[in-house]
Every structure is written in structure tokens, then in C-alpha cells.
Design a protein around this motif. Sequence first.
Motif, PDB file in Angstrom:
ATOM      1  N   TRP A 179       0.818  -1.202   0.000  1.00 33.49           N
ATOM      2  CA  TRP A 179       0.000   0.000   0.000  1.00 33.49           C
ATOM      3  C   TRP A 179       0.857   1.260   0.000  1.00 33.49           C
ATOM      4  O   TRP A 179       2.023   1.257   0.393  1.00 33.49           O
ATOM      5  N   SER A 180       0.259   2.379  -0.408  1.00 31.28           N
ATOM      6  CA  SER A 180       0.939   3.664  -0.412  1.00 31.28           C
ATOM      7  C   SER A 180      -0.094   4.766  -0.228  1.00 31.28           C
ATOM      8  O   SER A 180      -1.230   4.645  -0.684  1.00 31.28           O
TER       9      SER A 180
ATOM     10  N   THR B 139       2.345  11.891  13.995  1.00 32.70           N
ATOM     11  CA  THR B 139       1.098  11.176  13.772  1.00 32.70           C
ATOM     12  C   THR B 139       0.614  11.542  12.379  1.00 32.70           C
ATOM     13  O   THR B 139       0.567  12.718  12.006  1.00 32.70           O
ATOM     14  N   ILE B 140       0.261  10.522  11.593  1.00 28.58           N
ATOM     15  CA  ILE B 140      -0.308  10.776  10.272  1.00 28.58           C
ATOM     16  C   ILE B 140      -1.720  10.224  10.231  1.00 28.58           C
ATOM     17  O   ILE B 140      -2.072   9.284  10.968  1.00 28.58           O
ATOM     18  N   ASN B 141      -2.535  10.812   9.360  1.00 29.74           N
ATOM     19  CA  ASN B 141      -3.914  10.398   9.185  1.00 29.74           C
ATOM     20  C   ASN B 141      -4.067   9.725   7.829  1.00 29.74           C
ATOM     21  O   ASN B 141      -3.650  10.270   6.795  1.00 29.74           O
ATOM     22  N   LEU B 142      -4.646   8.514   7.839  1.00 28.53           N
ATOM     23  CA  LEU B 142      -4.873   7.763   6.613  1.00 28.53           C
ATOM     24  C   LEU B 142      -6.374   7.650   6.364  1.00 28.53           C
ATOM     25  O   LEU B 142      -7.126   7.281   7.278  1.00 28.53           O
ATOM     26  N   PRO B 143      -6.833   7.925   5.156  1.00 24.62           N
ATOM     27  CA  PRO B 143      -8.255   7.798   4.868  1.00 24.62           C
ATOM     28  C   PRO B 143      -8.703   6.340   4.780  1.00 24.62           C
ATOM     29  O   PRO B 143      -9.885   6.043   4.934  1.00 24.62           O
ATOM     30  N   ASP B 144      -7.757   5.445   4.539  1.00 24.44           N
ATOM     31  CA  ASP B 144      -8.100   4.022   4.374  1.00 24.44           C
ATOM     32  C   ASP B 144      -6.970   3.191   4.968  1.00 24.44           C
ATOM     33  O   ASP B 144      -5.876   3.121   4.397  1.00 24.44           O
ATOM     34  N   CYS B 145      -7.220   2.591   6.115  1.00 25.37           N
ATOM     35  CA  CYS B 145      -6.208   1.714   6.729  1.00 25.37           C
ATOM     36  C   CYS B 145      -6.370   0.327   6.108  1.00 25.37           C
ATOM     37  O   CYS B 145      -7.247  -0.452   6.518  1.00 25.37           O
ATOM     38  N   ASN B 146      -5.573   0.051   5.100  1.00 31.54           N
ATOM     39  CA  ASN B 146      -5.700  -1.204   4.368  1.00 31.54           C
ATOM     40  C   ASN B 146      -5.468  -2.399   5.284  1.00 31.54           C
ATOM     41  O   ASN B 146      -4.931  -2.289   6.389  1.00 31.54           O
ATOM     42  N   ALA B 147      -5.849  -3.581   4.797  1.00 31.05           N
ATOM     43  CA  ALA B 147      -5.654  -4.827   5.547  1.00 31.05           C
ATOM     44  C   ALA B 147      -4.180  -4.967   5.920  1.00 31.05           C
ATOM     45  O   ALA B 147      -3.284  -4.808   5.078  1.00 31.05           O
ATOM     46  N   GLY B 148      -3.928  -5.265   7.169  1.00 32.36           N
ATOM     47  CA  GLY B 148      -2.566  -5.411   7.662  1.00 32.36           C
ATOM     48  C   GLY B 148      -1.938  -4.139   8.143  1.00 32.36           C
ATOM     49  O   GLY B 148      -0.834  -4.174   8.701  1.00 32.36           O
ATOM     50  N   VAL B 149      -2.599  -2.990   7.948  1.00 32.55           N
ATOM     51  CA  VAL B 149      -2.061  -1.710   8.414  1.00 32.55           C
ATOM     52  C   VAL B 149      -2.705  -1.412   9.767  1.00 32.55           C
ATOM     53  O   VAL B 149      -3.908  -1.177   9.854  1.00 32.55           O
ATOM     54  N   THR B 150      -1.891  -1.444  10.821  1.00 31.43           N
ATOM     55  CA  THR B 150      -2.439  -1.322  12.162  1.00 31.43           C
ATOM     56  C   THR B 150      -1.474  -0.552  13.053  1.00 31.43           C
ATOM     57  O   THR B 150      -0.247  -0.634  12.885  1.00 31.43           O
ATOM     58  N   GLY B 151      -2.040   0.171  13.999  1.00 31.03           N
ATOM     59  CA  GLY B 151      -1.225   0.932  14.934  1.00 31.03           C
ATOM     60  C   GLY B 151      -0.861   0.159  16.179  1.00 31.03           C
ATOM     61  O   GLY B 151      -0.122   0.667  17.022  1.00 31.03           O
ATOM     62  N   THR B 152      -1.372  -1.050  16.334  1.00 30.81           N
ATOM     63  CA  THR B 152      -1.140  -1.816  17.562  1.00 30.81           C
ATOM     64  C   THR B 152      -0.230  -3.025  17.353  1.00 30.81           C
ATOM     65  O   THR B 152      -0.010  -3.791  18.287  1.00 30.81           O
ATOM     66  N   GLU B 153       0.265  -3.201  16.175  1.00 32.03           N
ATOM     67  CA  GLU B 153       1.104  -4.373  15.876  1.00 32.03           C
ATOM     68  C   GLU B 153       2.541  -4.142  16.323  1.00 32.03           C
ATOM     69  O   GLU B 153       3.192  -3.189  15.885  1.00 32.03           O
ATOM     70  N   PRO B 154       3.091  -5.011  17.196  1.00 34.42           N
ATOM     71  CA  PRO B 154       4.513  -4.900  17.533  1.00 34.42           C
ATOM     72  C   PRO B 154       5.379  -5.166  16.301  1.00 34.42           C
ATOM     73  O   PRO B 154       5.028  -5.970  15.429  1.00 34.42           O
ATOM     74  N   GLU B 155       6.506  -4.534  16.244  1.00 37.97           N
ATOM     75  CA  GLU B 155       7.477  -4.752  15.177  1.00 37.97           C
ATOM     76  C   GLU B 155       6.890  -4.475  13.794  1.00 37.97           C
ATOM     77  O   GLU B 155       7.224  -5.134  12.809  1.00 37.97           O
TER      78      GLU B 155
ATOM     79  N   TYR C 151       7.352   2.779   5.453  1.00 34.53           N
ATOM     80  CA  TYR C 151       8.457   3.408   4.718  1.00 34.53           C
ATOM     81  C   TYR C 151       8.023   4.780   4.232  1.00 34.53           C
ATOM     82  O   TYR C 151       6.963   4.931   3.626  1.00 34.53           O
ATOM     83  N   ILE C 152       8.845   5.790   4.532  1.00 34.16           N
ATOM     84  CA  ILE C 152       8.575   7.172   4.115  1.00 34.16           C
ATOM     85  C   ILE C 152       9.571   7.524   3.021  1.00 34.16           C
ATOM     86  O   ILE C 152      10.789   7.399   3.202  1.00 34.16           O
ATOM     87  N   SER C 153       9.066   7.963   1.876  1.00 33.70           N
ATOM     88  CA  SER C 153       9.937   8.249   0.735  1.00 33.70           C
ATOM     89  C   SER C 153       9.342   9.377  -0.092  1.00 33.70           C
ATOM     90  O   SER C 153       8.292   9.937   0.228  1.00 33.70           O
ATOM     91  N   GLY C 154      10.003   9.702  -1.175  1.00 30.25           N
ATOM     92  CA  GLY C 154       9.490  10.699  -2.116  1.00 30.25           C
ATOM     93  C   GLY C 154      10.066  12.074  -1.913  1.00 30.25           C
ATOM     94  O   GLY C 154      10.395  12.772  -2.876  1.00 30.25           O
ATOM     95  N   GLN C 155      10.155  12.523  -0.664  1.00 32.54           N
ATOM     96  CA  GLN C 155      10.731  13.831  -0.347  1.00 32.54           C
ATOM     97  C   GLN C 155      11.705  13.656   0.812  1.00 32.54           C
ATOM     98  O   GLN C 155      11.426  12.924   1.768  1.00 32.54           O
TER      99      GLN C 155
ATOM    100  N   TYR D  69       5.640  13.934   0.361  1.00 34.32           N
ATOM    101  CA  TYR D  69       6.193  12.616   0.681  1.00 34.32           C
ATOM    102  C   TYR D  69       5.101  11.548   0.545  1.00 34.32           C
ATOM    103  O   TYR D  69       3.904  11.841   0.520  1.00 34.32           O
ATOM    104  N   SER D  70       5.549  10.318   0.505  1.00 34.44           N
ATOM    105  CA  SER D  70       4.643   9.172   0.494  1.00 34.44           C
ATOM    106  C   SER D  70       4.964   8.265   1.675  1.00 34.44           C
ATOM    107  O   SER D  70       6.122   8.166   2.115  1.00 34.44           O
ATOM    108  N   VAL D  71       3.982   7.577   2.195  1.00 37.11           N
ATOM    109  CA  VAL D  71       4.173   6.528   3.196  1.00 37.11           C
ATOM    110  C   VAL D  71       3.573   5.246   2.625  1.00 37.11           C
ATOM    111  O   VAL D  71       2.632   5.286   1.820  1.00 37.11           O
ATOM    112  N   GLY D  72       4.137   4.117   3.041  1.00 38.63           N
ATOM    113  CA  GLY D  72       3.617   2.848   2.548  1.00 38.63           C
ATOM    114  C   GLY D  72       4.299   1.688   3.225  1.00 38.63           C
ATOM    115  O   GLY D  72       5.035   1.841   4.211  1.00 38.63           O
ATOM    116  N   SER D  73       4.069   0.522   2.681  1.00 35.36           N
ATOM    117  CA  SER D  73       4.640  -0.691   3.244  1.00 35.36           C
ATOM    118  C   SER D  73       6.158  -0.633   3.180  1.00 35.36           C
ATOM    119  O   SER D  73       6.734  -0.222   2.164  1.00 35.36           O
TER     120      SER D  73
END
Length: 817
Positions: free
Chosen positions: A46-47, A61-77, A81-85, A119-123
Amino acid sequence: MNRFLATQLIRYCLLFGASSFFLTTGVASAQVAMSGTSKSTLDYNWSATPKDDLSQPGAKTINLPDCNAGVTGTEPEYWIYISGQGTAEAVEVTGGTCSGNGAAGTLQFTTAKSHPGGYSVGSASSGLQEALIAARFMPPEQGIRSQVGKVTVSPGEFNLYARVSIRSSSTTVDFSGSIVDCWMDDICIYAGDPTNSGKFLDITLISPRGRPMVAGGQHPFLEVNAQKTRVFNISTRVGVKGGSFSSYVQVDDDQAFLLDGADTSAGQTYGTDGVLCNATTCNPIIYAPGGGKTWAVGWLKNLNLSLGCAANGIDWESGNSLRVTDSVIQGYPQYAVRAGLAHGGYQGLTTENIYGEIGNCKNPAGNIGEAGIIAQGGTVVTHGGLGLPGAAPVYARTGKTEYRYYIVARSAKFGASNALYAGKALTDGSGPITITIPDIPGAASFDLLRVPYTAAMAPRLQTPNGTGDYAVVTGVFRNSACNEGICTFTDNQSPLSSYAVPAITYFPLLTYWPGNVVLGALKDIDSPYAAATLLTDGMPDNVVSVLGSLAPAVTAAHCNPSAEWTPIIAVCSSTAFWDAQPAIMLPVKRTNDGGTYVNQKGKTNYGTLGTGPGHIITLSDSNFEKTVATANNRPGNDANDSFIGYDQRNPLPKNVGISFGAPISLSNYIANVGDGTNWLERLTASQKAFRVPVTVNSQITSTLATGTPPLAVASTTPVPNLTLSNHPEVQSCGTTNNCSAHALTNGQIVFGTITLAGNSGAVTGFKPGFTNANSFQCTASDKTSASNAANAVASSANSITVNGKSGDVIAYVCVGN
């Protein structure tokens, strides 16, 4: 169908009977089951382009309009990835409201770089981490660990910028056909939990392939800290120039770990195997660090570790048992396998059907040789041939004279070590020779010793023993000789100094030493029980042991001749070579055998003896240090040995003469434990003594020189039936004219002279006396005047009366019994 609904359907299928599904991710499996469409793990790559300000490093803290499957704030480890700028970076998610359900949410993390707008954030893992999270479910039973099932990674090549953590039990991840490019200065894939090895179990990885993309990287491609992990066919691919892992796989505290298949061939380029190996750091392909609470138990098989002189094989320091089978380990610059109890644990190393070669490898650390197996305490068990050779260094090649060098390490606390074989030199006899050895960190000083070697000495090569001219230099302080793991000495080839080999009281930890098998202690200690031992089918050449003469270091089914030798006791059952050392101890028959199979040959059977004389059994070795110091433990015998041997064999077995020897005495006992006192027969250097009657059915013949009495009979009591050759015999002719010539039993002759004070005198005190006054007869003659008459008459068994002229000297002779 949105991702949240797909996830729920997966859980439904798992809970209520979906028989099987394949996963590019958990979502794709549901879609395959429902609609026949297939999605790749790249669907979870995802991106997003949030508008939140990341221009300054820090907590964000960033805000995402769609937290895709597997994207979670409570998962350890969990990393994104932040890129683009600005400078791209992977950051670990530390919180947020995203729960992977397709709804809007937040993610919290801390940045180290500046990322201007746009910038972009993603997996951080091309969707792989998200796929593992999305596929997880929790069975309804209380206390059951979360699990996944099977995740099939899509074929292709994926960029990983942060570690991927597999944090579910009963999980199979199939990487077949894929390659993961590891761009992080961190562990690439982590199976389990870093703080609790019991949190997850039964994780299986199939064909993981990693490409090292960090130059000089010192983290493993795969690290395991779970229970019952299974890894099949791990390998790497060529990375950037200088790209490296610290190992292919690192096993922390998995006490049921299986690695079935590992291959180094696809990762070889730029002179590496995908791991770092240089003069200061040469990493293994498989590593278990041990220490703390990491005591792994490992079973490794079907390995193809063709290392190309660019990596070591296996470094299993956890001490909780390692078994390596059906594998190839070759081309190692330092060692094939290192294992033991230095970091704790309870069991040692077992190998079976292992093939190994050193090839043309040179140790990058210096001229200190290579090792097949290094054992730091514990028992090494090998079957199917050892197959993992080592090589002692050669310090000079200027001539044909060969020297063998030995090191005695001295501890300030514990004393002196065994004389450890370090290497050899071929010299023309002139000029200095530089000797380099691996450091022994626990030593305070070293003695460098040397012995000559020629082919004629094999298999009786003797290491320094007793006192002799052995010393090159002694008392060399470690802090002056050693630097960065290497200790250096100089042999100027001057005459050697006298040296008394010390008693062994120091058993060092050998982190490295050259040899086929190196048997060190689990730590620097004064106890031989801490030293490693070897149990093997066939004893290899050049086994280095710290035990020396104190205890057996090797127990082998057979022993072949050894060309390189450290003082060692090897217990061998048999040999295929006449010059090797055989020994065996077996019961002859069961105790209650019913009287069957009598008159058999002995179960310990020395079928051939060869020319003699020699010892068959050395009962007490008068120079045991020499025996331990000699290759294959078969030196020449010594005069003070106690032995059973043979001194004649000319030339057939039927002509063998058995010999017995001891330095003090040979004694025979009946119904006695051998108490040194109540012997019945004893031979010493000065006499043969009997305490029982001796019966001889033939003559006793003397071979002594003429004039030397062959036999002395000393007795205070009569000796019946004693017949002597070339000595007078006492015979009685009786009272008739026809002499019966009857030899008298206990016959004796008594003679002497007496000066008469009157016409008669008495001679008394015969000892022993005759039987009585009638059992002997006497004659007398006057020695003063032949014309004067004289006679002697028996008065009793012990006395006679002599008659003659007063004042004359009368001679008498009495004969009888």
C-alpha cells in the motif's frame, strides 16, 4: 469487495470449515475462494500521501483515509516506509487507531529524517508484513495462540526496507520463486518474538531467499526466537558489492529448530557468500550465539555449504545440542563447525555423513591454519566418517628439514596446559622462522617448543615429553606476543634449551585452534571434566586435546596411523593398519553359559605378532608421558615397564615364546588377592624363591661356567633323596663280602683331629648327628707317629671315643647316616 469484508470472510472460513486456501495474502485467499480472482502480495504494498507535517524529525502522527488490511497501529514490530521527499527511511509504528479494516485511522511513529510536503508513506516490505498481519486469526478456544495457516509469497523480487516479523503460531510462509532484497541495517526476517521464545511456535519457512543490499551489514538474513521453527532451503542471492549478512540464519532460543537445506552457491560473488569474512570478522552461515537465555537445540541436514573460502560453516555456541547430518561443508577459511558448552547448555555436537574440504583456502586472520571441528567442552559424536578436515599452518618452506612446533600455555591461576600442536616448518636450517598461533585469551604466558620430524619416525612421532632439548623460547608474556587474536614468536633455529614438560593443571577455552578436531574446555579451568571429548567411528589425524595424559580424549571404533599429534590418550577398538594402536575389553562368555563352547580362543585375540621381541600387553607403563606424546600411543618400550610379551618368534606362530617382565618382581599367588606378602613363588633380580614344595620330574641342568656351583641347598633339616652329580655319595656295603652298594639316605661324613690328653678322648656335638651309635662307623690314624695304633668308636649318635697314645694327634673319619 472491500478489504474489511474479505478479512472477515477469511476468518469465517477458518473457523467453520474452509478446507484449504493459498495466500498471496489472507485477503487474496478469500477472493480466490469466492470469485476466482487472484491477488499478489503486491496488492498489500500500500501507499498513501498524507498531508501531515513531517518536515522536522521527531514524534509524528499521520492520518490515513483508508487503513488497508494489515495496516495497524497496535502491531509490535510493524514498520512503514517514508519516501518521495527528503531522505527515505523506515520507521517503526508505535501507536495509532488504524486496525486494518479499511476505515480511516492514524499511525504514530518517530522520524529521524526530514520529509517535506509531497512525501509518500507505505509498506516497508512490499506488502509482505501486511499480508502476514492480515492473514492472522485467533481461534475461539481460550489460551490458544494466534495463527495464520499458509502464506504464499508471490513470485518475483521484493524490496524490504525494514524487518519483517512473523508473529503467529502454526504459520507456513512459502517464499518459493521470490527474492527479498534486504535494504535495512537490521535483521531482514524475524520469526518469533525478541523477548519471549515461547510466545510463538510451529513456524515454517519454505525457500526464503535474501539479497544483502547493505555493504558490510552485520545482521542475519533470518533470525529465529520461537519454538519448533522449520526452515527449508534457505539461500541468498548476489547483493550490492560488499553487501553482507552476519549469517543466513541465527537461532536464538528455539529448542526444537530444524533447518532442512541451505545453499550458498547462488549468493557467491565479489569473493563473498553473502556474509562478511575478513581479517577481523569471518562470519558463519549458521549461527546460534548462546548465552543469556538463548540455548537452542538444532537439527541441520541436507546442507550444501560450498563456501568458496568466504565464510565459515556453523557456529553453534548455545550448547544445547546440535546434530548435523547428510551435508556438505567445504571451502571454509577457518572452521567447518564450532560448538560446545562455553555459553551454557547440556549437550554437545553430533555429525553423521558429512563431507568436507578446505580446498585452497587461506585463513584471512593470518597463518594460523584451519579447523574441521572446534569443541568447547561437551561430547562430539561423529558417524559415517568425520569428513571435516583441518590443516595445521606451515611456517616455512625453505628446505627439507621438518620441525613440529608445540605451545604450552600457562595460566597465572591454574598452571600449565598440555603441549598443543600448532604447526610445522620445512627449513634449510638457517634464518629466523616466524611462528603464529591463535590467541588463548586466558593464558598469561607461553612456552614455544620444537621437535624434529622425519618420515622414518612415523607412526612413532613423539611430541615433547619428560625432560629434553625442546625449548625455543619460554615464559613469553601474552601481552607482548599477542595482538588482535594472533600471537607471534620467532625461532632463530638456535640450539634448543633443556625443558621439563610440566604437569597439566590448566585446561583452556580454545576459541580457535587449527586441527581436524579441536577438543578444548568449556572455560579456562583446572578441571579435566570440563574438556571436550570425541566419540567416533574412526579417529582422524591431528586431534588437538587439552586433556593430554590425564584422561582419554578419543574413543574410536578404529584408529589409523596419525601423522600429526598432540599428546593424547585414544582408546581404539580395532585398526585397519598394522602400525595403529588397537585396544579392546570384552566379556569372554556369559557367566551361566551351560558349559557350552569350551576350549575356544580368547575373545581378545592378537592374531599376528610380527617380529619380536615386544610387548603384547603393557600392564604398567614406566614412561606414560612418552606414550601419550607418541603418535598412535605406540612408542618403543622401556626396561621398567610391566608387561606380557613375547621374546621369540622364529618365524612361525608355533615358535612364539611368551615373556613376562616387571621392574621389581614377578610373584605367583593362589587364593590370594595379591597382597605383596603371601606369595607362593617370586622372582627378583637376585633370586627365585618358593614357599611351597617343588617337584621336578626331570634333571636340573646347570649352564653356568665350570667351577660355579649350579645349586645351593641350604636347610637345617635333612633333604631326603638328594642325588648329586660329581659329588661324593655315601654308600653302605653291609656286612657281606658282596657289597650291596646301598646309597644311604641322609648320609654324611664327619672328620677331624684330636690331641689326646691321656690314652683316650671324646669328640662330641655332631650336628646333625647320626641316627644312632650303630648307624655309622669310624676309623682313626695317629698323625704324630705312624707306628702308634689308634681307633675311634661310636659312643652315641652325636659323639665318638678316640683311643691312642697320650699326647699324639689322632685323625678320625666317621661315615654313616
